[in-house]
Design a protein around this motif. Sequence first.
Motif, mmCIF file in Angstrom:
data_model
loop_
_atom_site.group_PDB
_atom_site.id
_atom_site.type_symbol
_atom_site.label_atom_id
_atom_site.label_comp_id
_atom_site.label_asym_id
_atom_site.label_seq_id
_atom_site.Cartn_x
_atom_site.Cartn_y
_atom_site.Cartn_z
ATOM 1 N N ALA A 351 -26.682 23.917 -20.474
ATOM 2 C CA ALA A 351 -27.358 24.561 -19.344
ATOM 3 C C ALA A 351 -26.363 24.898 -18.237
ATOM 4 C CB ALA A 351 -28.451 23.649 -18.807
ATOM 5 N N GLU A 352 -25.474 23.965 -17.937
ATOM 6 C CA GLU A 352 -24.493 24.207 -16.875
ATOM 7 C C GLU A 352 -23.565 25.350 -17.240
ATOM 8 O OE1 GLU A 352 -24.089 19.729 -14.956
ATOM 9 O OE2 GLU A 352 -23.137 20.200 -16.852
ATOM 10 N N LEU A 354 -24.307 27.818 -19.025
ATOM 11 C CA LEU A 354 -25.029 29.079 -18.993
ATOM 12 C C LEU A 354 -25.073 29.709 -17.600
ATOM 13 C CD1 LEU A 354 -27.952 28.370 -21.462
ATOM 14 C CD2 LEU A 354 -26.379 30.294 -21.586
ATOM 15 N N TYR A 364 -30.330 29.224 -8.182
ATOM 16 C CA TYR A 364 -29.812 27.932 -8.671
ATOM 17 C C TYR A 364 -29.342 27.028 -7.541
ATOM 18 C CZ TYR A 364 -29.713 31.039 -12.636
ATOM 19 O OH TYR A 364 -30.067 31.955 -13.569
ATOM 20 N N GLU A 378 -34.059 28.175 -16.700
ATOM 21 C CA GLU A 378 -33.344 29.387 -17.058
ATOM 22 C C GLU A 378 -32.647 29.211 -18.408
ATOM 23 O OE1 GLU A 378 -33.349 32.277 -15.681
ATOM 24 O OE2 GLU A 378 -31.711 33.217 -16.830
ATOM 25 N N ALA A 379 -32.056 28.022 -18.617
ATOM 26 C CA ALA A 379 -31.355 27.755 -19.875
ATOM 27 C C ALA A 379 -32.320 27.856 -21.051
ATOM 28 C CB ALA A 379 -30.705 26.377 -19.833
ATOM 29 N N ARG A 382 -33.019 31.484 -21.827
ATOM 30 C CA ARG A 382 -31.927 32.172 -22.514
ATOM 31 C C ARG A 382 -31.746 31.653 -23.932
ATOM 32 N NH1 ARG A 382 -27.168 32.573 -18.021
ATOM 33 N NH2 ARG A 382 -28.399 33.465 -16.338
ATOM 34 N N ARG A 383 -32.014 30.362 -24.130
ATOM 35 C CA ARG A 383 -31.925 29.802 -25.478
ATOM 36 C C ARG A 383 -32.815 30.607 -26.415
ATOM 37 N NH1 ARG A 383 -34.931 24.451 -25.678
ATOM 38 N NH2 ARG A 383 -36.622 25.940 -25.452
ATOM 39 N N VAL A 393 -30.902 21.393 -24.107
ATOM 40 C CA VAL A 393 -29.994 22.156 -23.242
ATOM 41 C C VAL A 393 -29.105 21.270 -22.384
ATOM 42 C CG1 VAL A 393 -31.326 24.291 -23.135
ATOM 43 C CG2 VAL A 393 -31.788 22.445 -21.490
ATOM 44 N N THR A 394 -29.416 19.967 -22.313
ATOM 45 C CA THR A 394 -28.557 19.080 -21.516
ATOM 46 C C THR A 394 -27.427 18.463 -22.351
ATOM 47 O OG1 THR A 394 -30.130 17.321 -21.939
ATOM 48 C CG2 THR A 394 -30.336 18.456 -19.838
ATOM 49 N N VAL A 408 -23.832 31.308 -26.345
ATOM 50 C CA VAL A 408 -23.930 30.831 -24.956
ATOM 51 C C VAL A 408 -23.100 31.738 -24.045
ATOM 52 C CG1 VAL A 408 -23.321 28.944 -23.382
ATOM 53 C CG2 VAL A 408 -24.415 28.443 -25.572
ATOM 54 N N ARG A 412 -24.677 34.117 -21.090
ATOM 55 C CA ARG A 412 -24.278 34.027 -19.694
ATOM 56 C C ARG A 412 -23.792 35.378 -19.189
ATOM 57 N NH1 ARG A 412 -19.681 30.409 -19.430
ATOM 58 N NH2 ARG A 412 -18.367 32.250 -19.647
#
Lengths: 500, 419
Positions: A351-352, A354, A364, A378-379, A382-383, A393-394, A408, A412
């Motif tokens: 996630a970060e 992204l 954000y 958001e992640a 997009r996934r 996502v973490t 990824v 982004r």
Amino acid sequence: MSLELRGITKTFGALVANDSIDLKVETGEIHAILGENGAGKSTLMNIVYGLVAPDSGEILVDGVVKKISEPSDALASGIGMVHQHFMLVPVFTVAENIVLGHEKTGFAGRLDLNEARERIKKVSDQFNFDVNPDDLIEGLPVGVQQRVEIIRALIYDAKVLILDEPTAVLTPQETDDLLKIMQELKAQGTSIIFITHKLREVKAVADRITIIRRGKVVGNASPSASQSELASLMVGREVELAPDRGAHDVGAEVLVVKDLSILDITGRALVNKVSFSVRAGEVLAIAGVQGNGQSEVARAMVNLEEHVKGSITLNGEEIVGKSVRESLHAGIAFVPESRELDGLIGSMSIAENLILDLHDLAPYAKGIQLFPNVVLDEAAKRRDEFDIRLQNVTDPISSLSGGNKQKVVLARELSRPVKLLVASQPTRGLDVGSIEFVHKRILEERDAGRAVLLFSTELDEVLALADRIAVMYRGEILSIVPSGVSAQELGLLMAGVVHA
Amino acid sequence: MKALSAAQRRRRRSLYVMAALAVLSTLVFGLLQKSGQVVTYGFVLDKEWVLVQQWVINSRTASLLFGLVAVAASGVAFLQFRAGKTIGIASAVGAAGIMMSFLSWAAAGKFIPFTGLLQGALLLSVPLIFGSMAGVLSERSGVVNIAIEGQLLAGAFVSGVVASLTHSTFWGLIVAPFAGCLISTLLAVFAINFAIDQIILGFVLNVLVYGITDFLYKKLLIPYQATWNSGPTLAAIKIPILWKIPLLGPILFDQSIIVYLMYGVVFLISFSLFKTKWGLRTRAVGEHPTAADSVGIKVNRLRFMNVMIAGMVAGLGGAYFTVGGVGAFNKEMTAGKGFIALAALIFGRWTPWGAVSAALLFGFADNLQSVLGIIGTPIPSEFMLMVPYLVTVVAVTGFVGRVRAPAADGTPYKRGESH
């Protein structure tokens, strides 16, 4: 000499790299082992060469079981290997590299290289290798370094020669030379195991083909099989080798590069007065063998290079001199050559990664505060959009496969308002499925009216995607040709040969 | 002029610096100096053959003379550089000229025992040379050796104590290498087998040796000094005939056995590293361990062995402080020499002779400082004490530029993990 593998199994943790693999290589044949990245080809060969110990299974040389637990055992059994990453010490000479591990010494333990020099010259002459025993390795072109590795195997009497992805680093011409050398070696009775994922080369030289998928032998094929048959065996489903390129409209010039020169810190020109332009709805591919200045041009598009002269304009706005961040926000999506080094931060979460580009902007963040929940939402979005296969996502980005990491990066870069997509070697090291996805996505961007600047060393990729092709050689653009050009002609251009 | 490579431009920059210093010393030490005082250089220490007994000269004239020699040498070096020739000799003459110009100014009205100055310089470089040889052995095979300081100190402590207990310098010398080896074995085990960060590890080992020797010194060596810390020292041995050579003889051939051992170690290492099977393999595992492994060389075993030998060399160097010097061990008596040895290693670009030259330079700066301190000079003694360290910093940063360490230096090797 024949080589047989019986029931080779190797696991790394939960991953089964090799699952009871059986394989027989007959005397004097070129046996291709075809498989995607990560199929387990290299592990298998490292087992044969004694670099990795198998969990079970046996290796037979001429029908006799051999215990190979060290590379020296493999050499003693007549097995030689040319590694994908050359096993040559760059600061040593050819002769020093070749005697390493088998040194002859004279009075007071003094090294004696003369015998090695003689033998190198003999083998070099025999195959027209043009290798001088006293040259330093680091000064030699990659193709010649590879020949040094072949000479080493021959001098140590290899009867079975393993070539691990030998063409990955070669120019098309060097590749053709290597294929010829393989035929000559075969004619002299050497058996060759040819590891690759390139279908064209397999069809050109192999006598038999074994296909490996996810650590298992999934079939054999003869070289007469079609490329798409081989590809679907390799991937396990039907594959579109050439993505569908629909008709589309080309718009105005988006990117105009004029007289771009890039210098290294010593003032030497890596890129010399390069000019080109890319229109909206067009893919311009910059082709060339690795190390001819393409990487620097790609990096210069977002001002990652330091010593730049000339001009780069995006919709008329000058980019040179801006910060990297300003360039990105001007409407450039940038997919760097190395995902792991430059595209992603390995220890941070998916996630970060992204939102790296927008992490300090709304929604954000506000002031010094970051809103993790917005980031996670958001992640997740997009996934789904980019079909990123992940557990959570973490999780750290390093838990993903190469293909998913590249997704990824794409997710982004394409989530900003973008006018130009700069993609540098976007499919390097990816499996066929991921390549398909990346190619489709690049063409979608083109069809949506964006300009695409693609940097690639892969001929097939260039031919499949590009509307126009610029060939770079020694820091200059030799020629810009339309997409209808033949692979052979393109190969010659990449080697610096220009027809009148 | 053609485009210059980075190395050439660096060399040109050093040439400019040298030329500027030469002109500056001619002006400051020569022209601006008050005339009327003489400087005396003594060239005879003992009973060697006499070429020149001593040299008395007006110090202003001498400074001017040497300054001009340096300027001329800079010019010659620059011409040679343009012609693409090597500039080693001319720059050495230039540097010597600048130094002598300074010396003639600083010692105006005084007596300088010139041979003694150089002899002392060699003695002060002994631990640096041993230490940097330990660095060569270890780092050429790919293990960063920050623990040279600890290895020197362990060698000093153990050899001092053993010599004191046995009343024998011989036993002191014999055990010193094993003390250094003990420390380097710890380095090898943790760096090679457990892949611990080698910088941190080396630092920790230094602190460990400081701690242990401080403790034993306080609890054992001070209270029972007569038995534990009053060892004999090595006497100088004159090599027949050779020691009588004017100037060089007393410097090189009137030394204790430990200095002669040092000559042997340096010759042996420089020959072996570049001319033997062991050397080829050592350099291979330091540059590209995977390649070495793929031709059947046992990478970690060779590294382990070399790190152990490195410890022995440094340990022997440590004996110089006690049996080779004052006899008694003193708290933290290596005083950072191990780190200066490390700087000499880098300054010398990881080559044995380069490291020796750098160590000699540092040793000379150190001794110049003490000689000038003794005879009294216009420069404050605090500043003179800084000189060796200043030379180290300037040398390592300014003149070495970007040097290439062995490619795999500091990287633990595990099969299948790196390319």
